[in-house]
Design a protein around this motif. Structure first.
Motif, PDB file in Angstrom:
ATOM      1  N   GLN A 145     -43.399  12.209  -1.703  1.00  0.00           N
ATOM      2  CA  GLN A 145     -43.624  11.027  -2.527  1.00  0.00           C
ATOM      3  C   GLN A 145     -42.728   9.862  -2.124  1.00  0.00           C
ATOM      4  N   ILE A 146     -41.483  10.144  -1.714  1.00  0.00           N
ATOM      5  CA  ILE A 146     -40.549   9.085  -1.371  1.00  0.00           C
ATOM      6  C   ILE A 146     -41.048   8.263  -0.190  1.00  0.00           C
ATOM      7  N   LEU A 147     -41.784   8.889   0.725  1.00  0.00           N
ATOM      8  CA  LEU A 147     -42.293   8.152   1.889  1.00  0.00           C
ATOM      9  C   LEU A 147     -43.255   7.057   1.440  1.00  0.00           C
ATOM     10  N   GLY A 148     -44.133   7.376   0.508  1.00  0.00           N
ATOM     11  CA  GLY A 148     -45.041   6.363  -0.020  1.00  0.00           C
ATOM     12  C   GLY A 148     -44.296   5.251  -0.732  1.00  0.00           C
ATOM     13  N   ALA A 196     -44.184  22.911   3.787  1.00  0.00           N
ATOM     14  CA  ALA A 196     -45.181  23.980   3.716  1.00  0.00           C
ATOM     15  C   ALA A 196     -45.424  24.450   2.292  1.00  0.00           C
ATOM     16  N   ASN A 197     -44.380  24.493   1.468  1.00  0.00           N
ATOM     17  CA  ASN A 197     -44.525  24.954   0.088  1.00  0.00           C
ATOM     18  C   ASN A 197     -44.610  23.763  -0.862  1.00  0.00           C
ATOM     19  N   PRO A 198     -45.483  23.801  -1.869  1.00  0.00           N
ATOM     20  CA  PRO A 198     -45.696  22.660  -2.763  1.00  0.00           C
ATOM     21  C   PRO A 198     -44.577  22.484  -3.780  1.00  0.00           C
ATOM     22  N   VAL A 199     -43.416  22.070  -3.313  1.00  0.00           N
ATOM     23  CA  VAL A 199     -42.265  21.878  -4.203  1.00  0.00           C
ATOM     24  C   VAL A 199     -42.089  20.384  -4.465  1.00  0.00           C
ATOM     25  N   SER A 200     -42.031  20.019  -5.731  1.00  0.00           N
ATOM     26  CA  SER A 200     -41.805  18.633  -6.139  1.00  0.00           C
ATOM     27  C   SER A 200     -41.245  18.669  -7.550  1.00  0.00           C
ATOM     28  N   VAL A 201     -40.819  17.523  -8.039  1.00  0.00           N
ATOM     29  CA  VAL A 201     -40.321  17.472  -9.412  1.00  0.00           C
ATOM     30  C   VAL A 201     -41.441  17.855 -10.379  1.00  0.00           C
ATOM     31  N   ALA A 202     -42.648  17.385 -10.092  1.00  0.00           N
ATOM     32  CA  ALA A 202     -43.786  17.739 -10.951  1.00  0.00           C
ATOM     33  C   ALA A 202     -44.050  19.238 -10.896  1.00  0.00           C
ATOM     34  N   PHE A 203     -43.998  19.810  -9.702  1.00  0.00           N
ATOM     35  CA  PHE A 203     -44.199  21.249  -9.551  1.00  0.00           C
ATOM     36  C   PHE A 203     -43.108  22.022 -10.286  1.00  0.00           C
ATOM     37  N   ALA A 204     -41.856  21.525 -10.167  1.00  0.00           N
ATOM     38  CA  ALA A 204     -40.739  22.168 -10.858  1.00  0.00           C
ATOM     39  C   ALA A 204     -40.938  22.127 -12.368  1.00  0.00           C
ATOM     40  N   SER A 260     -52.686  28.972 -19.304  1.00  0.00           N
ATOM     41  CA  SER A 260     -54.110  28.718 -19.551  1.00  0.00           C
ATOM     42  C   SER A 260     -54.435  28.701 -21.046  1.00  0.00           C
ATOM     43  N   ARG A 261     -53.554  29.271 -21.854  1.00  0.00           N
ATOM     44  CA  ARG A 261     -53.787  29.331 -23.306  1.00  0.00           C
ATOM     45  C   ARG A 261     -53.151  28.155 -24.040  1.00  0.00           C
ATOM     46  N   HIS A 262     -52.582  27.213 -23.282  1.00  0.00           N
ATOM     47  CA  HIS A 262     -51.852  26.104 -23.902  1.00  0.00           C
ATOM     48  C   HIS A 262     -52.472  24.749 -23.553  1.00  0.00           C
ATOM     49  N   THR A 263     -52.065  23.754 -24.332  1.00  0.00           N
ATOM     50  CA  THR A 263     -52.574  22.390 -24.147  1.00  0.00           C
ATOM     51  C   THR A 263     -51.467  21.502 -23.588  1.00  0.00           C
ATOM     52  N   ALA A 264     -51.865  20.439 -22.898  1.00  0.00           N
ATOM     53  CA  ALA A 264     -50.883  19.565 -22.259  1.00  0.00           C
ATOM     54  C   ALA A 264     -51.238  18.103 -22.484  1.00  0.00           C
ATOM     55  N   LEU A 265     -50.184  17.283 -22.573  1.00  0.00           N
ATOM     56  CA  LEU A 265     -50.325  15.834 -22.665  1.00  0.00           C
ATOM     57  C   LEU A 265     -49.505  15.217 -21.541  1.00  0.00           C
ATOM     58  N   ILE A 266     -50.151  14.413 -20.726  1.00  0.00           N
ATOM     59  CA  ILE A 266     -49.469  13.678 -19.652  1.00  0.00           C
ATOM     60  C   ILE A 266     -49.450  12.208 -20.039  1.00  0.00           C
ATOM     61  N   ILE A 267     -48.253  11.635 -20.088  1.00  0.00           N
ATOM     62  CA  ILE A 267     -48.114  10.223 -20.440  1.00  0.00           C
ATOM     63  C   ILE A 267     -47.814   9.457 -19.157  1.00  0.00           C
ATOM     64  N   GLY A 268     -48.699   8.533 -18.800  1.00  0.00           N
ATOM     65  CA  GLY A 268     -48.593   7.802 -17.533  1.00  0.00           C
ATOM     66  C   GLY A 268     -49.718   8.225 -16.611  1.00  0.00           C
ATOM     67  N   ALA A 269     -50.004   7.397 -15.613  1.00  0.00           N
ATOM     68  CA  ALA A 269     -51.117   7.703 -14.703  1.00  0.00           C
ATOM     69  C   ALA A 269     -50.773   7.318 -13.271  1.00  0.00           C
ATOM     70  N   GLY A 270     -49.487   7.402 -12.923  1.00  0.00           N
ATOM     71  CA  GLY A 270     -49.062   7.091 -11.565  1.00  0.00           C
ATOM     72  C   GLY A 270     -49.114   8.311 -10.669  1.00  0.00           C
ATOM     73  N   ASP A 271     -48.430   8.231  -9.531  1.00  0.00           N
ATOM     74  CA  ASP A 271     -48.454   9.324  -8.551  1.00  0.00           C
ATOM     75  C   ASP A 271     -47.879  10.615  -9.126  1.00  0.00           C
ATOM     76  N   THR A 272     -46.738  10.502  -9.847  1.00  0.00           N
ATOM     77  CA  THR A 272     -46.122  11.706 -10.412  1.00  0.00           C
ATOM     78  C   THR A 272     -47.033  12.339 -11.455  1.00  0.00           C
ATOM     79  N   ALA A 273     -47.656  11.498 -12.270  1.00  0.00           N
ATOM     80  CA  ALA A 273     -48.580  12.017 -13.285  1.00  0.00           C
ATOM     81  C   ALA A 273     -49.755  12.732 -12.621  1.00  0.00           C
ATOM     82  N   GLU A 274     -50.269  12.152 -11.550  1.00  0.00           N
ATOM     83  CA  GLU A 274     -51.402  12.772 -10.842  1.00  0.00           C
ATOM     84  C   GLU A 274     -51.002  14.115 -10.248  1.00  0.00           C
ATOM     85  N   LEU A 275     -49.805  14.184  -9.681  1.00  0.00           N
ATOM     86  CA  LEU A 275     -49.321  15.438  -9.109  1.00  0.00           C
ATOM     87  C   LEU A 275     -49.121  16.479 -10.212  1.00  0.00           C
ATOM     88  N   THR A 276     -48.586  16.037 -11.356  1.00  0.00           N
ATOM     89  CA  THR A 276     -48.408  16.944 -12.498  1.00  0.00           C
ATOM     90  C   THR A 276     -49.747  17.482 -12.979  1.00  0.00           C
TER      91      THR A 276
END
Length: 419
Positions: A114-117, A158-166, A179-195
C-alpha cells in the motif's frame, strides 16, 4: 545540492502524536506549496499516512539547514515539541530511506504494497505543484524501480500480510468462526477495500460499508454483496455490528463513547470488536473504557503483525541487498553530477573553437583558396588549439614534479603508464 528526508513515523512516535501532525488530503497541496517557498528548498514532496508524516526535499545548497522550522510549524496542532519524535536522513541515507519505504521494508507490516501507491500519489502531487526536478525525479523513479525489483525478485509479498489482514486475523482470534458474525466498515478507501476483501475471504457475509460519499460505498460494496449506507447512518447500524473497522480521513472522531455505549445497550452487552486504522483516530480513546468492548489501534496490531513476518525474514535480507546496490548506484549518480559543470565547460570551449575555425575555413574557401590547403590548415589549427591547454598543464606538472597530476592526466587521456 543535498537530498534530505525528515518527519515522524511509527518507529519514532506513538499514534497519539502521529494523528496530531497528520496532514489531511485536502491540505496537502497547500502545505507542499508553502514548503517549496522555504529558503534553499529547490524541490519537495510530502507524504502523510496513518504511520508517517514525512517530507523529502532537495536543497540547492549542500550546507543549508533542513526545513525544520517549517515542519515544526506544520505540527503546531501537537501543542508540544515535535523534535523528540523526528527522524532526519541526509544524502545517501535519505535515498536509502525512500528506497526501503517504497519496497515496504520500513512499514509496520513488512512488505505491504500500500505504501508504494501512497508514494506514487505523493510524487504526482509534487509534480503538479512544481516540486519535482532532476533530484527528486531521479530519486523517486529509482525508488519505484527498487520496489518493482523487490516484488519480482523476492518472496517478500508472497503472504497476504497487511494491517487490514492483521485486524481481521485478530477478530478471528477473538470470535473464532467469523462467518457467524456481522461487520461494519467505516470508510471506503484502499484500507477499507482491503479489509472488506479479507472479511469476505473469512466467510463474513453480513457486511455494511458506511462512507461520507454514498456512491463510493455502493461501488465498493457491490462486488461483495455488502450493504452501503451514508456516514450519518452509523449510529443506527452500529448495534448490529460485532466487528467494526474504521479507516477514514476525518479530522474528528467518527465514533464517540456515547454512541458506542448506546449500541452496546441495544446489543444487550454482546461484545463488540473495534479496530481503528485511521490517523487521526476515528474512534475516541475513551471507548476502550467500556465493558464488552475490544478496541485496538494500528499500534496495537504490532504483535499480530509479527506472527506474519517470520516467513518474510529471508526475503527481507535479499530485499535489503537490492536496496544497498541501488544506494550505491545513487551515490555514483550524485558523484557524476559534480562533474557535469566541468563537462559542459569543456565541451563548450571545444565547440567555440570548432565554430571559429570552421568559419575561417569557409571564408578561405569563399575566397578561392584550394580546398586541400584549407582542410589541412583546419585540421592543423584545430589540433593545436585543442591540445594547447592540456599540454601547458602537463608541462607545468612535469616541471613541478607533480606526479599525481601527471598520473591523473594519463588516466584522463586514456594513455597507459608508458605514454
Amino acid at each position: 545540492m543535498q537530498l534530505v528526508a525528515l518527519g515522524i513515523n511509527h518507529h519514532t512516535a506513538p499514534v497519539d502524536v502521529r494523528e496530531r501532525v497528520a496532514i489531511v488530503p485536502e491540505r496537502m497541496e497547500t502545505h507542499l506549496r508553502s514548503l517549496l517557498l522555504q529558503p534553499a528548498v529547490a524541490e519537495a514532496s510530502l507524504l502523510s499516512t496513518c504511520n508517517r508524516t514525512e517530507l523529502v526535499v532537495a536543497l540547492d545548497d549542500a550546507d543549508a539547514p533542513a526545513p525544520l522550522d517549517w515542519f515544526r510549524h506544520a505540527c503546531a496542532a501537537l501543542q508540544k515539541p515535535v523534535d523528540p519524535y523526528l527522524a532526519i536522513f541526509r544524502g545517501p541515507l535519505a535515498a536509502r530511506h525512500l528506497f526501503r519505504l517504497a519496497g515496504g521494508l520500513d512499514s509496520l507490516v513488512i512488505g505491504e504494497p500500500q505504501i508504494l501507491g501512497q508514494m506514487k500519489d505523493a510524487y504526482e502531487l509534487a509534480q503538479r505543484a512544481g516540486g519535482v526536478g532532476k533530484w527528486l525525479g531521479r530519486t523517486y523513479q529509482q525508488a519505484f524501480a527498487v520496489a518493482k525489483r523487490i516484488r519480482t525478485d523476492t518472496a517478500i509479498g508472497a503472504n497476504p500480510v497487511s494491517v487490514a489482514f492483521a485486524a481481521v486475523s485478530l477478530a478471528r482470534q477473538i470470535f473464532g468462526d467469523l462467518s457467524r458474525h456481522t461487520a461494519l466498515i467505516i470508510g471506503a478507501g484502499d484500507t477499507a477495500e482491503l479489509t472488506l476483501r479479507h472479511l469476505h475471504g473469512q466467510g463474513v457475509r453480513s457486511i455494511t460499508i458506511a462512507n461520507r460519499t454514498l456512491a463510493r460505498a455502493q461501488q465498493l460494496a457491490a462486488p461483495y454483496g455488502a450493504q452501503a449506507v451514508p456516514l450519518a447512518a452509523v449510529p443506527a447500524v452500529l448495534e448490529r455490528a460485532d466487528i467494526v473497522l474504521s479507516s477514514t480521513n476525518s479530522e474528528l472522531p467518527i465514533l464517540g463513547k456515547g454512541t458506542v455505549e448506546s449500541a452496546l445497550k441495544a446489543r444487550r452487552r454482546r461484545p463488540m470488536f473495534l479496530v481503528d486504522l485511521a490517523v487521526p483516530r476515528d474512534i475516541e480513546s475513551e471507548v476502550a473504557s467500556l465493558r464488552d468492548v475490544y478496541l485496538y489501534t494500528v499500534d496495537d496490531l504490532r504483535g499480530v503483525v509479527q506472527e506474519g513476518l517470520q516467513s518474510r525474514q529471508a526475503a527481507l535480507a535479499e530485499a535489503e541487498r537490492i536496496v544497498d546496490a541501488q544506494v550505491d548506484a545513487f551515490v555514483e549518480w550524485c558523484n557524476a553530477q559534480q562533474a557535469v559543470p566541468l563537462v559542459k565547460a569543456l565541451r563548450g570551449g571545444m565547440l567555440r573553437t570548432r565554430d571559429v575555425e570552421t568559419e575561417r575555413a569557409l571564408a578561405d574557401l569563399a575566397h578561392g583558396h584550394p580546398p586541400e590547403q584549407v582542410i589541412r590548415r583546419l585540421a592543423h589549427d584545430l589540433t593545436n588549439k585543442l591540445a594547447h591547454g592540456p599540454s601547458v598543464q602537463i608541462r607545468r606538472a612535469g616541471e613541478q614534479g607533480d606526479a599525481a597530476l601527471l598520473d591523473a592526466m594519463r588516466r584522463l587521456l586514456g594513455f597507459d603508464g608508458n605514454a
